[in-house]
Every structure is written in structure tokens, then in C-alpha cells.
Design an enzyme around this catalytic site. Structure first.
Site, PDB file in Angstrom:
ATOM      1  N   HIS A  98      12.549  25.048 -31.434  1.00 39.41           N
ATOM      2  CA  HIS A  98      11.142  25.213 -31.806  1.00 39.41           C
ATOM      3  C   HIS A  98      10.952  24.491 -33.141  1.00 39.41           C
ATOM      4  O   HIS A  98      11.895  24.367 -33.928  1.00 39.41           O
ATOM      5  CB  HIS A  98      10.767  26.673 -32.067  1.00 39.41           C
ATOM      6  CG  HIS A  98      11.043  27.641 -30.967  1.00 39.41           C
ATOM      7  ND1 HIS A  98      12.291  28.119 -30.685  1.00 39.41           N
ATOM      8  CD2 HIS A  98      10.209  28.274 -30.109  1.00 39.41           C
ATOM      9  CE1 HIS A  98      12.217  28.991 -29.686  1.00 39.41           C
ATOM     10  NE2 HIS A  98      10.972  29.106 -29.312  1.00 39.41           N
ATOM     11  N   ASP A 101      12.389  26.353 -36.062  1.00 42.62           N
ATOM     12  CA  ASP A 101      13.853  26.536 -36.113  1.00 42.62           C
ATOM     13  C   ASP A 101      14.490  25.516 -37.036  1.00 42.62           C
ATOM     14  O   ASP A 101      15.516  25.784 -37.656  1.00 42.62           O
ATOM     15  CB  ASP A 101      14.488  26.332 -34.726  1.00 42.62           C
ATOM     16  CG  ASP A 101      13.944  27.261 -33.678  1.00 42.62           C
ATOM     17  OD1 ASP A 101      13.448  28.337 -34.050  1.00 42.62           O
ATOM     18  OD2 ASP A 101      14.020  26.901 -32.480  1.00 42.62           O
ATOM     19  N   GLU A 229       7.400  28.516 -19.130  1.00 44.57           N
ATOM     20  CA  GLU A 229       8.523  29.457 -19.016  1.00 44.57           C
ATOM     21  C   GLU A 229       7.968  30.848 -18.714  1.00 44.57           C
ATOM     22  O   GLU A 229       7.437  31.515 -19.603  1.00 44.57           O
ATOM     23  CB  GLU A 229       9.333  29.456 -20.309  1.00 44.57           C
ATOM     24  CG  GLU A 229      10.570  30.335 -20.233  1.00 44.57           C
ATOM     25  CD  GLU A 229      11.392  30.295 -21.504  1.00 44.57           C
ATOM     26  OE1 GLU A 229      11.553  29.211 -22.108  1.00 44.57           O
ATOM     27  OE2 GLU A 229      11.871  31.369 -21.907  1.00 44.57           O
ATOM     28  N   GLU A 265      14.040  31.576 -16.910  1.00 44.04           N
ATOM     29  CA  GLU A 265      15.040  32.327 -17.694  1.00 44.04           C
ATOM     30  C   GLU A 265      15.494  33.545 -16.902  1.00 44.04           C
ATOM     31  O   GLU A 265      14.682  34.331 -16.411  1.00 44.04           O
ATOM     32  CB  GLU A 265      14.418  32.747 -19.029  1.00 44.04           C
ATOM     33  CG  GLU A 265      15.390  33.553 -19.882  1.00 44.04           C
ATOM     34  CD  GLU A 265      14.957  33.651 -21.333  1.00 44.04           C
ATOM     35  OE1 GLU A 265      14.417  32.659 -21.879  1.00 44.04           O
ATOM     36  OE2 GLU A 265      15.166  34.717 -21.925  1.00 44.04           O
ATOM     37  N   ASP A 293      16.742  28.623 -18.617  1.00 42.17           N
ATOM     38  CA  ASP A 293      17.235  29.300 -19.813  1.00 42.17           C
ATOM     39  C   ASP A 293      18.293  30.283 -19.341  1.00 42.17           C
ATOM     40  O   ASP A 293      17.995  31.313 -18.720  1.00 42.17           O
ATOM     41  CB  ASP A 293      16.101  30.026 -20.549  1.00 42.17           C
ATOM     42  CG  ASP A 293      15.428  29.113 -21.576  1.00 42.17           C
ATOM     43  OD1 ASP A 293      15.757  27.913 -21.610  1.00 42.17           O
ATOM     44  OD2 ASP A 293      14.586  29.611 -22.349  1.00 42.17           O
ATOM     45  N   ASP A 304      14.180  41.904 -23.318  1.00 45.70           N
ATOM     46  CA  ASP A 304      14.822  40.601 -23.238  1.00 45.70           C
ATOM     47  C   ASP A 304      16.015  40.583 -24.199  1.00 45.70           C
ATOM     48  O   ASP A 304      15.888  40.171 -25.344  1.00 45.70           O
ATOM     49  CB  ASP A 304      13.757  39.568 -23.663  1.00 45.70           C
ATOM     50  CG  ASP A 304      14.076  38.165 -23.228  1.00 45.70           C
ATOM     51  OD1 ASP A 304      14.971  37.982 -22.404  1.00 45.70           O
ATOM     52  OD2 ASP A 304      13.401  37.239 -23.723  1.00 45.70           O
ATOM     53  N   ASP A 306      18.694  38.823 -24.032  1.00 43.15           N
ATOM     54  CA  ASP A 306      19.222  37.460 -24.249  1.00 43.15           C
ATOM     55  C   ASP A 306      20.735  37.440 -24.460  1.00 43.15           C
ATOM     56  O   ASP A 306      21.226  36.845 -25.429  1.00 43.15           O
ATOM     57  CB  ASP A 306      18.530  36.800 -25.460  1.00 43.15           C
ATOM     58  CG  ASP A 306      17.100  36.386 -25.176  1.00 43.15           C
ATOM     59  OD1 ASP A 306      16.705  36.312 -23.999  1.00 43.15           O
ATOM     60  OD2 ASP A 306      16.368  36.133 -26.149  1.00 43.15           O
ATOM     61  N   ASP A 336      19.725  30.257 -23.827  1.00 45.73           N
ATOM     62  CA  ASP A 336      18.769  31.045 -24.613  1.00 45.73           C
ATOM     63  C   ASP A 336      19.409  32.424 -24.767  1.00 45.73           C
ATOM     64  O   ASP A 336      18.992  33.405 -24.155  1.00 45.73           O
ATOM     65  CB  ASP A 336      17.421  31.105 -23.878  1.00 45.73           C
ATOM     66  CG  ASP A 336      16.321  31.643 -24.780  1.00 45.73           C
ATOM     67  OD1 ASP A 336      16.649  32.153 -25.857  1.00 45.73           O
ATOM     68  OD2 ASP A 336      15.136  31.562 -24.389  1.00 45.73           O
TER      69      ASP A 336
HETATM   70  C1  XLS Z   1      11.458  34.251 -25.326  1.00 44.73           C
HETATM   71  C2  XLS Z   1      11.671  32.928 -24.777  1.00 44.73           C
HETATM   72  C3  XLS Z   1      11.768  31.831 -25.810  1.00 44.73           C
HETATM   73  C4  XLS Z   1      11.554  30.501 -25.171  1.00 44.73           C
HETATM   74  C5  XLS Z   1      11.198  29.412 -26.120  1.00 44.73           C
HETATM   75  O1  XLS Z   1      11.598  35.260 -24.654  1.00 44.73           O
HETATM   76  O2  XLS Z   1      12.784  32.941 -23.950  1.00 44.73           O
HETATM   77  O3  XLS Z   1      12.975  31.894 -26.485  1.00 44.73           O
HETATM   78  O4  XLS Z   1      12.643  30.117 -24.407  1.00 44.73           O
HETATM   79  O5  XLS Z   1      10.083  29.680 -26.856  1.00 44.73           O
HETATM   80 NI    NI Z   2      13.672  31.279 -23.075  1.00 49.38          NI
HETATM   81 NI    NI Z   3      13.521  35.089 -23.424  1.00 50.48          NI
END
Ligand code: XLS
Ligand code: NI
Ligand code: NI
Length: 435
Positions: A98, A101, A229, A265, A293, A304, A306, A336
Site C-alpha cells: 500500500h 506501507d 478483493e 483471499e 492473497d 481476519d 491472516d 497476506d
Molecule cells: C484486509 C485485506 C488487505 C488487502 C490490501 O483484510 O486483506 O490487506 O489485501 O489492502
Molecule cells: Ni488481502
Molecule cells: Ni484480509
């Protein structure tokens, strides 16, 4: 255990117990006519890898990522240096980021954009030095407080313009860095209560925004894919990009399907109460499969999380879908994913990527074995064989009316529907996975 500072390249060493090695990922090994690195197209996520410090709702960071620097630009240069070193250590070819980032935010929009452009040049040099590629770029139009009501769907038109400025800068960066993708994750594009929301206007505005971004990109030579996404909730209660099917409905309504594909994702799929492979298949049958992702959620936590993907069933089913789609073109597998808060060292970040890369490498190997074995595919083909001839053939060829079908049905006696054999098929998969 070896310290991060002394790590060089992670080798493929299937016979060792050395933690800093790959057991299944052998980047240059050719499988089904393609190198593993090109099948998998791993990408490292800037935000988790070098941004996130382990902050959660109840506590501060557990891993400092400022590298002893004090000045904002110095901190971000040090982050970039470390990030590219990590990609090099892991032999990961691609990265995603991003705007916020890679560069510190200034006190005005103008200042933030200037910082960003300076850091894009810095990252560009590192990308050349390490021979790395940018998979996709995105704008963070959700963290700052001005985005509290969304960006393109904000009630405040000035916010819409700031979002546009940031997206323009990010598309410029994508072009400069040669990125093959540009992502729109909904961020706060959604709502919490209809009592304060004009849903129709918000959706129309989101489409206007995406159309302008598409036009700007195409006009300026961006040839890659734009991605949506999907995510069903978090941060808002109702995210407009709920899942692949919802996104497709939106793209079709606003004539955007030619330029926009899906960035799917895993953890977002499960939040939408779908499997990861369901979302992938839905994109494939709608000609909108783009990128992934790669991560996984937690069965018992409803958000989430991740996490790095380690579930080999999931990576195998995912790679089956990717192979079915003919492999990645502009997309890839972006981690991600972040280490757990208690995994508070840089070594953990490397180990986490090794586990995710190996889980996908094993998934790829097993998916290819399942395809070569052929039993599953043959079963599905046979299951629908009633459409290959007779009345079924007429149905799929569109050669029959409802009345004719009704007449045909009245000639039938007892009908036998073939068994779905789910348990048998799951056993076939297990026997291939664990032989
Ligand atoms: C958040 C998203 C984010 C996107 C990019 O849940 O996964 O990380 O991949 O903005
Ligand atoms: Ni993502
Ligand atoms: Ni996410």
C-alpha cells in the site's frame, strides 16, 4: 537457532531437519513444464512483513521495526532495505504494498504524496538491485480518520478526492515499477446502519471511482489487471464487496468486467462462510480469476486473523483450482499473512514464510498428482454423462422446449440418480496426500 542477521539464502534441503530450509519448495524444479517459482509466483506483503509490529486491541507492539532510526524517512528507508533482504533470503520473486506501507504520511495530502513518490524511487532501485518484481500496488484508503465513512463511498466528497489522489499516485507507482496488478480491497467501503446510509449513491460512486481509476491507468499505459478483493465484513458490518459473486454482480451492473478481476483471499472466503476453493471456482467460472492473497483463518475466531497458510488440504485444493484456471497470468500468491504476536523476532517472519511456501509447494505437488491420477476428474465427468447424449444433450445444446421436456418426463418410470460418493472421493484424496 540461527539469527536473522546471519541468514543468507534458504536452500531446498528435503532431507535435513534444519529449520531454515525448504522441504518441498524447489524454485527452479520443473513440474508439468513450468518451474515451481512460476507456478506459485510467491509475493511478500510489505504491510505485514515490515509494517505490523504485533499490536492488538489489548496491547502494544512486540517487535520493533524501526531499525534504530528516528527520522520518518530514515525509518522507511531502513524498512525497505530489510524487506528486500528478506525477499532475497527467501528467494521470493514478487512483492505487494500500500502507499502508506512504504512511506511516512506528511501533515498534508501533498506532503504525503511527495514522501510516497520519493520512496517509490528508492524501492525501484532496490527492486533492480535484487532483481525482484512488483506483483501489485494498492492505496490504503481506510486507516486514516478521514476515511472513517469510507473513501469512494464516503458521505464527504472531499474524502473522495483524497482517495482519488492516492490512487493516482499508486497507479503511477505501479506503472513505474512494472507491476502487473492494481488492487482495490474495499477497506471501509460498506456501512454499519441504513439509518445513516444512501446505499444507491454509495454504490454508484464506487463505480464512478473505479471507472475513473481504470481510465487513468489505461490512458497512462497500465496494462496489468485491476483487482477487487472481496471480503464480507470487517471493518464495516456490511462490506459492499462481500464475496466473488457479489463483486461480479457489481462489475456487471457497471460494465467493468473487462478490466477487473478478483484477488481472492483465503481468510476472506471463510469469513463469508465459503471455502477458499469455492471462491476460486466462482471466479473461474465467471472468467474473473486473477490473483490470490494466501493465508488462513482460525476455526474458532471470527475475524481476519491472516495466519500463514499451513493447511495442506486447503493449499492442495487451491492449487487444483489455479491449475484448472491454466495457472497465473498477471496474478500470484501473495502472503497476506502475519506472524502471531508472540512470534516476536525477525527469524519468525522468515520461518513463517518458509512454512507458507512449503505448504503451497506441497499443495502444488499434490494437486499435480491428483490430476495425473485422474480418478477425481473422471468421476466428475462420468457423473454428468447424462448430458452427453439423448435428452441431456438437447438440454445443453438449447434444442428443446419446456413442453417437450414435460412430455418426455411423463414417459419415465422410476429414476435412478447416481451416488455422489463423497467419502470415496475424500479417501482418494487422502491416499494421494499421504502415500
Ligand atoms: C484486509 C485485506 C488487505 C488487502 C490490501 O483484510 O486483506 O490487506 O489485501 O489492502
Ligand atoms: Ni488481502
Ligand atoms: Ni484480509
Amino acid at each position: 537457532m540461527q539469527k536473522f542477521e546471519t541468514l543468507t539464502h534458504i536452500p531446498y534441503a528435503p532431507e535435513t531437519k534444519e529449520p531454515f530450509s525448504f522441504r518441498w519448495y524447489n524454485p527452479d524444479e520443473v513440474l508439468a513444464g513450468k518451474k515451481m517459482r512460476d507456478h506459485l509466483k510467491f509475493a511478500m506483503a510489505y504491510w505485514h512483513t515490515i509494517g505490523a509490529e504485533g499490536v492488538d486491541m489489548f496491547g502494544a507492539g512486540t517487535l520493533d521495526k524501526t531499525f534504530g532510526q528516528k527520522e520518518p524517512m530514515d525509518i522507511y528507508r531502513a524498512k525497505a532495505d530489510c524487506f528486500f533482504r528478506m525477499m532475497d533470503i527467501l528467494n521470493i520473486d514478487y512483492y505487494c504494498f500500500h502507499d502508506v506501507d512504504i512511506a511516512p504520511e506528511g501533515s498534508t495530502v501533498k506532503e504525503s504524496l511527495a514522501n510516497f513518490n520519493e520512496m517509490v524511487n528508492y524501492v525501484y532501485e532496490l527492486q533492480k538491485k535484487y532483481n525482484k518484481k512488483c506483483l501489485w500496488v494498492t492505496a490504503n484508503n481506510f486507516s486514516d480518520k478521514k476515511f472513517m465513512a469510507g473513501a469512494a463511498t464516503s458521505c464527504c466528497a472531499d474524502v473522495f478526492t483524497v482517495a482519488a489522489a492516492k490512487v493516482r499516485a499508486c497507479i503511477d507507482a505501479a506503472i513505474k515499477l512494472g507491476a502487473t496488478g492494481y488492487v482495490f480491497w474495499g477497506g471501509r467501503e460498506g456501512y454499519d446502519t441504513l439509518l445513516n446510509t444512501d446505499m444507491g449513491l454509495e454504490l454508484d460512486n464506487m463505480a464512478r471511482f473505479l471507472t475513473m481509476a481504470r481510465d487513468y491507468g489505461r490512458k497512462n499505459g497500465f496494462k496489468g489487471d485491476f483487482y477487487i478483493e472481496p471480503k464480507p465484513k470487517e471493518p464495516t458490518k456490511h462490506q459492499y464487496d462481500f464475496d466473488v459473486a457479489t463483486c461480479m454482480n457489481f462489475l456487471r451492473k457497471y460494465n467493468l468486467t473487462a478490466d477487473f478481476k478478483m484477488n481472492i483471499e483465503a481468510n476472506h472466503a471463510t469469513l463469508a462462510t465459503h471455502t477458499f476453493e469455492h471462491e476460486l471456482r466462482t471466479a473461474i467460472v465467471n472468467d474473473s480469476f486473477g490473483s490470490i492473497d494466501a493465508n488462513q483463518g482460525d476455526l474458532l475466531l471470527g475475524w481476519d486473523t491472516d495466519q500463514f497458510p499451513t493447511d495442506v488440504y486447503s493449499t492442495t485444493y487451491c492449487m487444483l483450482e489455479v491449475l484448472r484456471a491454466g495457472g497465473f497470468t498477471n496474478g500470484g500468491l501473495n502472503f497476506d499473512a502475519k506472524t502471531r504476536r508472540q512470534s516476536n523476532t525477525f527469524e519468525d517472519i522468515i520461518l513463517a514464510h518458509i512454512s507458507g511456501m512449503d505448504a503451497f509447494a506441497l499443495g502444488l505437488r499434490k494437486a499435480l498428482e491428483i490430476m495425473a491420477d485422474g480418478r477425481i476428474e473422471a468421476f466428475v465427468k462420468e457423473r454428468y454423462s447424462s448430458y452427453n447424449s439423448g435428452i441431456g444433450q438437447k438440454i445443453v445444446e438449447g434444442n428443446i422446449t419446456l413442453e417437450e421436456l414435460a412430455d418426455y418426463a411423463c414417459t419415465l418410470g422410476e429414476i435412478e440418480v447416481p451416488s455422489g460418493r463423497q467419502e470415496y472421493l475424500e479417501t482418494v484424496v487422502n491416499r494421494i496426500l499421504f502415500r
